[in-house]
Design an enzyme around this catalytic site. Structure first.
Site, PDB file in Angstrom:
ATOM      1  N   GLY A 347       0.802  -1.223   0.000  1.00  0.00           N
ATOM      2  CA  GLY A 347       0.000   0.000   0.000  1.00  0.00           C
ATOM      3  C   GLY A 347       0.827   1.261   0.000  1.00  0.00           C
ATOM      4  N   ASP A 348       0.669   2.043   1.063  1.00  0.00           N
ATOM      5  CA  ASP A 348       1.427   3.297   1.203  1.00  0.00           C
ATOM      6  C   ASP A 348       2.455   3.175   2.311  1.00  0.00           C
ATOM      7  OD1 ASP A 348      -0.464   3.087   3.190  1.00  0.00           O
ATOM      8  OD2 ASP A 348      -0.865   5.232   3.307  1.00  0.00           O
ATOM      9  N   GLU A 349       2.970   1.960   2.546  1.00  0.00           N
ATOM     10  CA  GLU A 349       3.947   1.720   3.597  1.00  0.00           C
ATOM     11  C   GLU A 349       5.327   1.436   2.989  1.00  0.00           C
ATOM     12  OE1 GLU A 349       1.068  -0.302   6.989  1.00  0.00           O
ATOM     13  OE2 GLU A 349       2.131  -1.580   5.564  1.00  0.00           O
TER      14      GLU A 349
END
Length: 427
Positions: A347-349
């Site tokens: 994801g956005d990690e």
């Protein structure tokens, strides 16, 4: 079954009426039909040879029990006769169930109105070797096998080779060999490897090795099966070399290895952002932690989670969201040192794996600063912030899994207390 494309040059015998003159020949002469796998005709000497009453019994003889190997050998004889015009071979036949080894001459012809493939067999010398003609049986086996088989002296000179070997190395026989290079060595793409192989074969009494060989088809990968044997007449010790072309196998293995490497490379890289994947970072971290333990050094994990990224996707769509992630990855990469490693783990990690940790705070602050710069997209300007949690080896944990968990926990503490900051797990 009519064959015309490759065999138009062969003599076509349309009927038995054309064979009267063959009855005048005192030696055995028979015609064999490959396409029906049976005798087409034989002279009186043939009838006597097989202990039959008349030629019709020869034609009607049931050969359904013949093995596929026997059929293949007959087909090979036909093709050799087509190519060379005449073959002269030892064959072992079994009239009345007793083995008789004979030398036969074969010519290829077309038989009957259907132009079946046929061979005329002329027996020009009978060899009585009792019921176990091992030597000539071995010669037959060598001749008709499709793998190259050659016997060499210990000096590397050819004693006898089968047609497959002759064909494979015909180009070497058309020119004199270089001084000091034996026929054995000349077959190797690397002559020095040939000399080493010959020496090993003599010292070890044989063996099996893979080498690149200089064949008429170019350089080919061969598996060499080398055995000690004796000359059937003189008793001299020889080397029997049987060669199996394994080029396709090697190529297939190389393709598998290339595919494996490609899949590994894919697994090592995040497809969207082109930074390292979690799997890649796990591989690197294992070695890094081992090295750090030996050297007494620190390693740190920085867990980065973007603030409010879901709203970006909801407002601008996933295509814009993907573009933002690419820009974020480039900005983080520009914020860290060349010795550090950046991975996207979902994801956005993102995670930074940092080796030699004197300036961790500066790296974290620089990352937040770079990410905070506005991003121009179609439909507006986006501002991205992030929360960062940091865990240290060996103070906080001694393995990557626990370091990630502690850094993740620290990151959530940042989010719950205002976001856009960093926090050490030990704090």
């Amino acid at each position: 079954m009519e064959h015309t494309s490759n065999y138009d040059h062969l003599v076509h015998i349309k009927s038995h009426d054309e064979l009267a003159l063959y009855e005048l020949i005192p030696n055995v002469v028979w015609f064999f039909d490959l396409d029906k796998h049976g005798w087409w005709w034989g002279n009186q000497a043939t009838v006597d040879f097989w202990g039959l009453d008349d030629v019709q019994q020869l034609i009607d003889k049931d050969l359904s029990g013949d093995t596929q190997g026997a059929k293949d050998r007959t087909a090979q004889t036909f093709e050799l006769a087509v190519k060379n015009g005449l073959t002269i071979d030892p064959w072992t036949t079994y009239p009345n169930g007793k083995p008789k080894t004979v030398f036969m001459m074969h010519r290829a012809v077309l038989l009957g109105p259907e132009k079946h493939r046929g061979i005329i067999a002329f027996i020009n010398e009978k060899v009585e070797l009792g019921e176990q003609p091992e030597n000539l049986l071995l010669v037959e086996a060598m001749r008709y096998t499709r793998v190259a088989a050659t016997t060499f002296t210990d000096q590397g000179e050819v004693v006898i080779e089968n047609p497959a070997a002759t064909e494979a190395y015909a180009h070497l026989n058309s020119q004199p060999l270089p001084k000091g290079v034996s026929a054995f060595v000349a077959r190797f793409a690397d002559p020095e490897q040939g000399r080493e192989c010959l020496a090993k074969a003599i010292a070890d009494q044989g063996g099996r090795w893979d080498y690149v060989m200089r064949t008429t088809q170019g350089d080919r990968q061969h598996a060499l099966d080398v055995r000690r044997t004796r000359h059937p007449l003189t008793g001299e010790f020889l080397l029997l070399v049987v060669e199996y072309d394994v080029t396709e196998l090697y190529q297939a293995l190389q393709e598998v290895e290339q595919a494996r490497k490609k899949l590994h490379d894919i697994a090592m890289t995040d497809t969207l952002t082109q930074v390292a994947s979690l799997h890649h970072m796990q591989e690197v971290a294992k070695q890094a932690l081992d090295d750090a333990a030996q050297k007494g050094e620190r390693v740190r994990v920085l867990f980065i989670d973007l603030d409010g990224f879901k709203e970006i996707n909801d407002q601008y769509g996933h295509d814009i969201g993907d573009e933002v992630l690419k820009i974020v990855a480039r900005r983080i990469q520009a914020s860290i040192r060349a010795s550090d490693m950046l991975a996207r783990i979902g994801g956005d990690e993102f995670v930074i794996l940092q080796f030699g940790v004197e300036d961790t705070e500066q790296v974290a602050a620089r990352t937040l600063s770079h990410l905070a710069e506005p991003i121009a997209v179609q439909g507006g300007t986006i501002k991205v912030n992030a929360s960062i949690g940091i865990a240290s080896y060996p103070e906080d944990a001694d393995n990557l899994k626990d370091l990630l968990k502690l850094a993740d926990d620290a990151m959530y503490q940042v989010k719950s207390s205002g976001k856009n900051a960093f926090l050490f797990a030990s704090a």
